[in-house]
Design an enzyme around this catalytic site. Structure first.
Site, PDB file in Angstrom:
ATOM      1  N   HIS A 173      10.017   5.347  -3.440  1.00  0.00           N
ATOM      2  CA  HIS A 173       8.737   5.653  -2.783  1.00  0.00           C
ATOM      3  C   HIS A 173       8.692   5.238  -1.318  1.00  0.00           C
ATOM      4  O   HIS A 173       7.760   5.608  -0.607  1.00  0.00           O
ATOM      5  CB  HIS A 173       7.549   5.080  -3.577  1.00  0.00           C
ATOM      6  CG  HIS A 173       7.427   3.588  -3.574  1.00  0.00           C
ATOM      7  ND1 HIS A 173       8.155   2.768  -4.410  1.00  0.00           N
ATOM      8  CD2 HIS A 173       6.651   2.748  -2.849  1.00  0.00           C
ATOM      9  CE1 HIS A 173       7.830   1.497  -4.190  1.00  0.00           C
ATOM     10  NE2 HIS A 173       6.916   1.464  -3.235  1.00  0.00           N
ATOM     11  N   HIS A 174       9.678   4.464  -0.843  1.00  0.00           N
ATOM     12  CA  HIS A 174       9.721   4.130   0.590  1.00  0.00           C
ATOM     13  C   HIS A 174      10.809   4.899   1.331  1.00  0.00           C
ATOM     14  O   HIS A 174      11.125   4.589   2.479  1.00  0.00           O
ATOM     15  CB  HIS A 174       9.917   2.626   0.798  1.00  0.00           C
ATOM     16  CG  HIS A 174       8.686   1.826   0.464  1.00  0.00           C
ATOM     17  ND1 HIS A 174       7.552   1.857   1.253  1.00  0.00           N
ATOM     18  CD2 HIS A 174       8.399   1.016  -0.577  1.00  0.00           C
ATOM     19  CE1 HIS A 174       6.623   1.074   0.706  1.00  0.00           C
ATOM     20  NE2 HIS A 174       7.112   0.563  -0.405  1.00  0.00           N
ATOM     21  N   LYS A 201       7.214  -5.542  -6.763  1.00  0.00           N
ATOM     22  CA  LYS A 201       6.632  -6.546  -5.855  1.00  0.00           C
ATOM     23  C   LYS A 201       6.383  -7.872  -6.569  1.00  0.00           C
ATOM     24  O   LYS A 201       6.217  -8.904  -5.931  1.00  0.00           O
ATOM     25  CB  LYS A 201       5.313  -6.042  -5.262  1.00  0.00           C
ATOM     26  CG  LYS A 201       5.532  -5.208  -4.025  1.00  0.00           C
ATOM     27  CD  LYS A 201       4.253  -5.088  -3.237  1.00  0.00           C
ATOM     28  CE  LYS A 201       4.500  -4.245  -1.991  1.00  0.00           C
ATOM     29  NZ  LYS A 201       3.247  -3.687  -1.474  1.00  0.00           N
ATOM     30  N   ASP A 215       4.802  -0.052  -7.515  1.00  0.00           N
ATOM     31  CA  ASP A 215       5.108  -1.312  -6.818  1.00  0.00           C
ATOM     32  C   ASP A 215       5.381  -2.468  -7.777  1.00  0.00           C
ATOM     33  O   ASP A 215       5.274  -3.629  -7.377  1.00  0.00           O
ATOM     34  CB  ASP A 215       3.929  -1.702  -5.902  1.00  0.00           C
ATOM     35  CG  ASP A 215       4.108  -1.172  -4.481  1.00  0.00           C
ATOM     36  OD1 ASP A 215       5.259  -0.876  -4.099  1.00  0.00           O
ATOM     37  OD2 ASP A 215       3.093  -1.081  -3.760  1.00  0.00           O
TER      38      ASP A 215
HETATM   39 FE   LIG Z   1       2.684   0.667  -2.599  1.00  0.00          FE
HETATM   40 FE   LIG Z   2       6.069  -0.253  -2.198  1.00  0.00          FE
END
Ligand SMILES: [Fe+2]
Ligand SMILES: [Fe+2]
Length: 448
Positions: free
Chosen positions: A364-365, A315, A312
């Site tokens: 990952h999504h 992010k 992540d």
């Molecule tokens: Fe995550």
């Molecule tokens: Fe994520």
């Protein structure tokens, strides 16, 4: 595949630029400015390596105050941080800044409350900077950098005349690394926003206040050379700073160091929002439990843990106003959320040896049935590592607190995920997680 310390830290510094809302390459340019200054200052050779790393990592504590900025000012932390750096000390400018950044998107009543709170709460800036500096220094230590690097990060916001934060250190009490880094930061921010003349003016104006006059004078000499400004605009900054790199920066880093850096950057990511606190570490743990169940090799498991820690990292480029929102994101906010896998991919693919981790961050999504984001990839394009991380990721997202709902019990999380087996999640990876948790559950219960 080998990887050098310079390549690793240089690439990850891009993640810090994102969090600070700075133009890409800010940390690299600060490194160039600071190291050029060091040459003119005859800065001790044996301290230049520390200066080099400190300049690249100066913002490593930055994510830790993002949520607080949003809460206090109801504002976009990325824009707030960017504009905060161009602020000078005149009262009208400060007031204008507070009014223009407090709750741009919030309702009037909330905006009013936030303003009252800002003016009555007193030392808010102090608290924000203290958190950032202390966390930053801690993370640098965790990455096994020297105490000089950690102290440099700690002192970054101290001013020559004692008016800085968090300790109000004065003159020679301030780390010499921090003095150079603050000047480099101001020079880059003003140069990027308004050009060389603005940068020179700002450094001269703050001489004797923020900066040691002798240091500001050296900058004036450096800044008189048009080649210096041309270099700052050049697209190949990563290779330009190589000549300043200490000798250990070109050596291949050890696997243990890679683990420490991955864990440290996971903390930077997790510190951004109270709702993601500990998320990356837990994803790494769940991924490892799955990997153990699947009988993967130790080497593969180590690699996968790093993928969990860094999945992540993109992010850092998404505002906390969106990440911490209590409610459904609107279309623009949803688009910003969907950008984090791509941002993560861009950061990690700068490191050749992290190409596989970049793929996991990017996908990952995604879902096996093609209904994921950002690319809508389907099963054939999703490798084992991605499948493992996406199961671990969703499981942790469900079993941790979210802005819009409390944490879910494990059974409930599984009953939700059951519906998506074969559609979103790989059945083997999902079963492995269930088996692994069934084995540790009695231990968890006994410990509770
Ligand atoms: Fe995550
Ligand atoms: Fe994520």
């Amino acid at each position: 595949m080998s990887i050098s310390k310079a390549e690793l830290i240089g690439a990850l510094s891009y993640a810090l630029d994102l969090t600070e809302g700075q133009a890409e390459g800010h940390a690299l340019r600060c490194c160039f400015i600071g190291m050029t200054m060091a040459e003119h200052l005859s800065f001790p050779q044996d301290q230049r390596g520390d200066l080099y790393y400190m300049l690249l990592l100066k913002d490593i504590g930055c994510s830790s105050n993002a949520a607080r900025i949003c809460q206090l000012f109801l504002a976009d932390d990325l824009t707030f941080k960017r504009d905060f750096k161009t602020l000078n000390e005149s009262l009208p400018q400060v007031l204008h800044f507070v009014f223009s950044h407090t709750g741009l998107k919030a309702g009037l009543a909330e905006r009013f409350r936030a303003l009252v709170h800002n003016f009555t709460a007193g030392n808010i800036t102090h608290e924000l900077i203290e958190t950032r500096c202390q966390r930053g220094a801690e993370i640098a230590r965790q990455m096994r950098f020297s105490e000089a690097v950690a102290t440099g990060i700690l002192d970054l916001d101290e001013h020559w005349n004692g008016s800085g934060l968090p300790l109000g250190r004065k003159g020679a009490e301030i780390s010499p690394l921090a003095q150079i880094a603050l000047l480099a930061q101001v020079a880059d921010v003003f140069h990027t926003a308004s050009g060389p003349a603005a940068a020179r003016r700002e450094i001269a104006r703050r001489s004797g206040k923020w900066f040691d006059p002798a240091l500001a004078a050296v900058f004036a000499t450096v800044a008189a050379d048009p080649a210096f400004w041309a270099a700052l605009k050049a697209p190949d900054m990563e290779s330009r700073i190589k000549r300043f790199a200490p000798s250990d920066a070109t050596e291949t880093v050890e696997e243990d160091f890679l683990d420490a850096v991955a864990a440290a950057f996971a903390e930077v990511v997790d510190a951004k929002s109270p709702f993601t606190s500990g998320h990356s570490k837990r994803v790494a743990l769940f991924a490892d439990l799955i990997a153990e169940e699947l009988g993967l090799s130790d080497e593969h498991r180590r690699h996968l843990k790093r993928a969990g820690l860094l999945h992540d990292i993109g992010k850092l480029g998404v505002s906390n106003q969106i990440l911490d929102k209590n409610g459904k994101p609107d279309d623009d906010e949803w688009a910003a959320i969907k950008s984090h896998p791509g941002l993560g991919e861009r950061i990690l693919s700068r490191i050749t040896a992290f190409a596989d981790l970049a793929v996991v961050a990017a996908s990952h999504h995604e879902r096996l049935d093609g209904r994921g984001y950002p690319r809508g990839l389907t099963a054939e394009a999703l490798g084992l590592d991605t499948r493992i991380i996406s199961v671990a990721d969703v499981f942790d997202a469900l079993t941790a607190d979210r802005p819009y709902r409390p944490a879910m019990p494990i059974d409930k999380a599984f009953s939700i995920m059951d519906r998506d087996v074969g559609l979103a999640f790989d059945p083997d990876c999902y079963d492995a997680l269930k088996r692994a948790l069934a084995r540790v559950e009695p231990v968890l219960k006994a410990a509770a």
